[in-house]
Design a protein around this motif. Structure first.
Motif, PDB file in Angstrom:
ATOM      1  N   GLN A 143       1.355 -30.635   0.758  1.00  0.00           N
ATOM      2  CA  GLN A 143       0.311 -30.510   1.762  1.00  0.00           C
ATOM      3  C   GLN A 143      -0.383 -31.840   1.955  1.00  0.00           C
ATOM      4  O   GLN A 143      -0.515 -32.619   1.019  1.00  0.00           O
ATOM      5  N   ALA A 144      -0.840 -32.087   3.162  1.00  0.00           N
ATOM      6  CA  ALA A 144      -1.525 -33.343   3.455  1.00  0.00           C
ATOM      7  C   ALA A 144      -2.856 -33.390   2.731  1.00  0.00           C
ATOM      8  O   ALA A 144      -3.627 -32.454   2.753  1.00  0.00           O
ATOM      9  N   LEU A 145      -3.088 -34.481   2.054  1.00  0.00           N
ATOM     10  CA  LEU A 145      -4.355 -34.719   1.397  1.00  0.00           C
ATOM     11  C   LEU A 145      -5.171 -35.619   2.309  1.00  0.00           C
ATOM     12  O   LEU A 145      -4.717 -36.000   3.376  1.00  0.00           O
ATOM     13  N   THR A 146      -6.350 -35.964   1.909  1.00  0.00           N
ATOM     14  CA  THR A 146      -7.183 -36.820   2.759  1.00  0.00           C
ATOM     15  C   THR A 146      -7.569 -38.083   2.011  1.00  0.00           C
ATOM     16  O   THR A 146      -8.727 -38.294   1.661  1.00  0.00           O
ATOM     17  N   PRO A 147      -6.601 -38.950   1.729  1.00  0.00           N
ATOM     18  CA  PRO A 147      -6.934 -40.154   0.983  1.00  0.00           C
ATOM     19  C   PRO A 147      -7.609 -41.200   1.863  1.00  0.00           C
ATOM     20  O   PRO A 147      -7.397 -41.243   3.054  1.00  0.00           O
ATOM     21  N   SER A 148      -8.391 -42.015   1.234  1.00  0.00           N
ATOM     22  CA  SER A 148      -8.976 -43.130   1.964  1.00  0.00           C
ATOM     23  C   SER A 148      -8.749 -44.434   1.219  1.00  0.00           C
ATOM     24  O   SER A 148      -8.660 -45.478   1.824  1.00  0.00           O
ATOM     25  N   ASP A 149      -8.650 -44.360  -0.093  1.00  0.00           N
ATOM     26  CA  ASP A 149      -8.485 -45.572  -0.888  1.00  0.00           C
ATOM     27  C   ASP A 149      -7.047 -45.728  -1.387  1.00  0.00           C
ATOM     28  O   ASP A 149      -6.737 -46.666  -2.093  1.00  0.00           O
ATOM     29  N   ILE A 150      -6.182 -44.770  -1.045  1.00  0.00           N
ATOM     30  CA  ILE A 150      -4.812 -44.800  -1.546  1.00  0.00           C
ATOM     31  C   ILE A 150      -3.897 -45.400  -0.488  1.00  0.00           C
ATOM     32  O   ILE A 150      -3.988 -45.079   0.683  1.00  0.00           O
ATOM     33  N   LEU A 151      -3.003 -46.274  -0.925  1.00  0.00           N
ATOM     34  CA  LEU A 151      -2.011 -46.861  -0.033  1.00  0.00           C
ATOM     35  C   LEU A 151      -0.679 -46.150  -0.195  1.00  0.00           C
ATOM     36  O   LEU A 151      -0.314 -45.754  -1.280  1.00  0.00           O
ATOM     37  N   SER A 152       0.056 -46.003   0.851  1.00  0.00           N
ATOM     38  CA  SER A 152       1.452 -45.595   0.831  1.00  0.00           C
ATOM     39  C   SER A 152       1.847 -45.214   2.231  1.00  0.00           C
ATOM     40  O   SER A 152       1.022 -45.089   3.113  1.00  0.00           O
ATOM     41  N   GLY A 153       3.126 -45.005   2.400  1.00  0.00           N
ATOM     42  CA  GLY A 153       3.620 -44.601   3.705  1.00  0.00           C
ATOM     43  C   GLY A 153       3.463 -43.109   3.859  1.00  0.00           C
ATOM     44  O   GLY A 153       2.598 -42.479   3.277  1.00  0.00           O
ATOM     45  N   ALA A 154       4.350 -42.516   4.622  1.00  0.00           N
ATOM     46  CA  ALA A 154       4.320 -41.080   4.818  1.00  0.00           C
ATOM     47  C   ALA A 154       4.551 -40.386   3.489  1.00  0.00           C
ATOM     48  O   ALA A 154       5.215 -40.905   2.608  1.00  0.00           O
ATOM     49  N   GLN A 155       4.016 -39.190   3.380  1.00  0.00           N
ATOM     50  CA  GLN A 155       4.171 -38.429   2.153  1.00  0.00           C
ATOM     51  C   GLN A 155       5.645 -38.119   1.955  1.00  0.00           C
ATOM     52  O   GLN A 155       6.342 -37.740   2.866  1.00  0.00           O
ATOM     53  N   GLN A 156       6.119 -38.299   0.733  1.00  0.00           N
ATOM     54  CA  GLN A 156       7.534 -38.102   0.485  1.00  0.00           C
ATOM     55  C   GLN A 156       7.760 -37.665  -0.946  1.00  0.00           C
ATOM     56  O   GLN A 156       6.830 -37.617  -1.730  1.00  0.00           O
ATOM     57  N   GLY A 157       8.994 -37.378  -1.281  1.00  0.00           N
ATOM     58  CA  GLY A 157       9.310 -36.875  -2.600  1.00  0.00           C
ATOM     59  C   GLY A 157       9.889 -37.909  -3.524  1.00  0.00           C
ATOM     60  O   GLY A 157      10.552 -37.579  -4.490  1.00  0.00           O
ATOM     61  N   SER A 158       9.691 -39.160  -3.241  1.00  0.00           N
ATOM     62  CA  SER A 158      10.171 -40.206  -4.146  1.00  0.00           C
ATOM     63  C   SER A 158       9.168 -41.343  -4.133  1.00  0.00           C
ATOM     64  O   SER A 158       8.345 -41.439  -3.243  1.00  0.00           O
ATOM     65  N   GLU A 159       9.266 -42.191  -5.126  1.00  0.00           N
ATOM     66  CA  GLU A 159       8.352 -43.319  -5.168  1.00  0.00           C
ATOM     67  C   GLU A 159       8.564 -44.188  -3.941  1.00  0.00           C
ATOM     68  O   GLU A 159       9.682 -44.418  -3.506  1.00  0.00           O
ATOM     69  N   ALA A 160       7.484 -44.658  -3.397  1.00  0.00           N
ATOM     70  CA  ALA A 160       7.568 -45.468  -2.185  1.00  0.00           C
ATOM     71  C   ALA A 160       7.926 -46.904  -2.526  1.00  0.00           C
ATOM     72  O   ALA A 160       7.666 -47.381  -3.615  1.00  0.00           O
ATOM     73  N   PRO A 204       7.076 -50.868  -1.578  1.00  0.00           N
ATOM     74  CA  PRO A 204       5.700 -51.364  -1.540  1.00  0.00           C
ATOM     75  C   PRO A 204       4.885 -50.649  -0.463  1.00  0.00           C
ATOM     76  O   PRO A 204       5.247 -50.662   0.702  1.00  0.00           O
ATOM     77  N   PRO A 205       3.806 -49.954  -0.863  1.00  0.00           N
ATOM     78  CA  PRO A 205       3.063 -49.137   0.085  1.00  0.00           C
ATOM     79  C   PRO A 205       2.237 -49.957   1.057  1.00  0.00           C
ATOM     80  O   PRO A 205       1.800 -51.049   0.751  1.00  0.00           O
ATOM     81  N   THR A 206       2.049 -49.408   2.239  1.00  0.00           N
ATOM     82  CA  THR A 206       1.234 -50.049   3.260  1.00  0.00           C
ATOM     83  C   THR A 206       0.460 -48.988   4.020  1.00  0.00           C
ATOM     84  O   THR A 206       0.927 -47.875   4.178  1.00  0.00           O
ATOM     85  N   GLY A 207      -0.708 -49.333   4.511  1.00  0.00           N
ATOM     86  CA  GLY A 207      -1.467 -48.437   5.363  1.00  0.00           C
ATOM     87  C   GLY A 207      -2.040 -47.238   4.630  1.00  0.00           C
ATOM     88  O   GLY A 207      -1.875 -47.065   3.443  1.00  0.00           O
ATOM     89  N   THR A 208      -2.724 -46.398   5.387  1.00  0.00           N
ATOM     90  CA  THR A 208      -3.278 -45.180   4.811  1.00  0.00           C
ATOM     91  C   THR A 208      -2.148 -44.215   4.546  1.00  0.00           C
ATOM     92  O   THR A 208      -1.276 -44.036   5.371  1.00  0.00           O
ATOM     93  N   GLY A 209      -2.161 -43.603   3.399  1.00  0.00           N
ATOM     94  CA  GLY A 209      -1.069 -42.695   3.091  1.00  0.00           C
ATOM     95  C   GLY A 209      -1.430 -41.694   2.039  1.00  0.00           C
ATOM     96  O   GLY A 209      -2.569 -41.268   1.946  1.00  0.00           O
ATOM     97  N   TYR A 210      -0.475 -41.334   1.257  1.00  0.00           N
ATOM     98  CA  TYR A 210      -0.605 -40.268   0.290  1.00  0.00           C
ATOM     99  C   TYR A 210      -0.133 -40.744  -1.067  1.00  0.00           C
ATOM    100  O   TYR A 210       0.664 -41.655  -1.165  1.00  0.00           O
ATOM    101  N   ALA A 211      -0.571 -40.051  -2.104  1.00  0.00           N
ATOM    102  CA  ALA A 211      -0.026 -40.307  -3.420  1.00  0.00           C
ATOM    103  C   ALA A 211       1.439 -39.908  -3.387  1.00  0.00           C
ATOM    104  O   ALA A 211       1.798 -38.890  -2.811  1.00  0.00           O
ATOM    105  N   GLN A 212       2.291 -40.718  -3.960  1.00  0.00           N
ATOM    106  CA  GLN A 212       3.721 -40.452  -3.922  1.00  0.00           C
ATOM    107  C   GLN A 212       4.122 -39.567  -5.089  1.00  0.00           C
ATOM    108  O   GLN A 212       3.673 -39.756  -6.214  1.00  0.00           O
ATOM    109  N   VAL A 213       4.986 -38.611  -4.823  1.00  0.00           N
ATOM    110  CA  VAL A 213       5.442 -37.676  -5.837  1.00  0.00           C
ATOM    111  C   VAL A 213       6.903 -37.965  -6.122  1.00  0.00           C
ATOM    112  O   VAL A 213       7.727 -37.999  -5.210  1.00  0.00           O
ATOM    113  N   ASN A 214       7.210 -38.201  -7.396  1.00  0.00           N
ATOM    114  CA  ASN A 214       8.609 -38.369  -7.780  1.00  0.00           C
ATOM    115  C   ASN A 214       9.332 -37.055  -7.543  1.00  0.00           C
ATOM    116  O   ASN A 214       8.715 -35.991  -7.553  1.00  0.00           O
TER     117      ASN A 214
END
Length: 160
Positions: A75-92, A94-104
């Motif tokens: 589910q989409a979270l509401t991060p503001s201080d976290i970097l990463s790309g689109a939410q995905q199921g693997s480590e990103a 190098p993250p950029t922009g507003t995104g989500y915590a990455q889940v392995n």
């Protein structure tokens, strides 16, 4: 005839300015440390929100992250201080922009990691630092920081 003094002397004003400068020299660094600690705690909580989703997926027998009906949909979270790309199921990468915590990817044993890289509105002192929530096969979660950017004086006691 006595003349009454009106206003402050120069030395009195200089003393007041010196006192304010000393207080500011102590207070500003303390305030900056407080802000950094609060940003780390906030990012830790935002990344920790993914734990609930992961546990729900594992309880429903979903061990693959994706969008199919049999997959675990993060589910989409509401991060503001976290970097990463689109939410995905693997480590990103190098993250950029507003995104989500990455889940392995979730494993059949239930082991996984949630990784949050700080950036965006985070202080420059901790930008690029990572917070990792790791799940063991038995369902225990542990939190850790990278230790080089997010040092022990910025990390909460529960996430050293």
């Amino acid at each position: 005839m006595k003349s009454m003094q009106k206003g402050f002397t120069l030395i009195e004003l200089m003393i007041v300015v010196a006192i304010i400068a000393i207080l500011a020299a102590i207070a500003i660094p303390q305030y900056q440390t407080y802000v950094i600690k609060s940003q780390v705690s906030r990012a830790m909580g935002e990344a920790g929100d993914a734990k609930v989703v992961i546990e729900d997926c594992l309880n429903n027998g979903q061990s693959t992250v994706g969008t199919a009906s049999t997959d675990c949909t993060l589910q989409a979270l509401t991060p503001s201080d976290i970097l990463s790309g689109a939410q995905q199921g693997s480590e990103a990468a190098p993250p950029t922009g507003t995104g989500y915590a990455q889940v392995n990817p979730l494993s059949g044993t239930g082991q996984t990691k949630v990784i949050a890289t700080l950036g965006n509105h985070a202080s420059a002192k901790i930008s690029g630092g990572t917070i990792t929530w790791a799940r063991t096969g038995s369902g225990a979660w542990t939190c850790s920081t990278d230790g080089t950017i997010i040092t022990s004086n910025y990390a909460p006691a529960s996430c050293q």
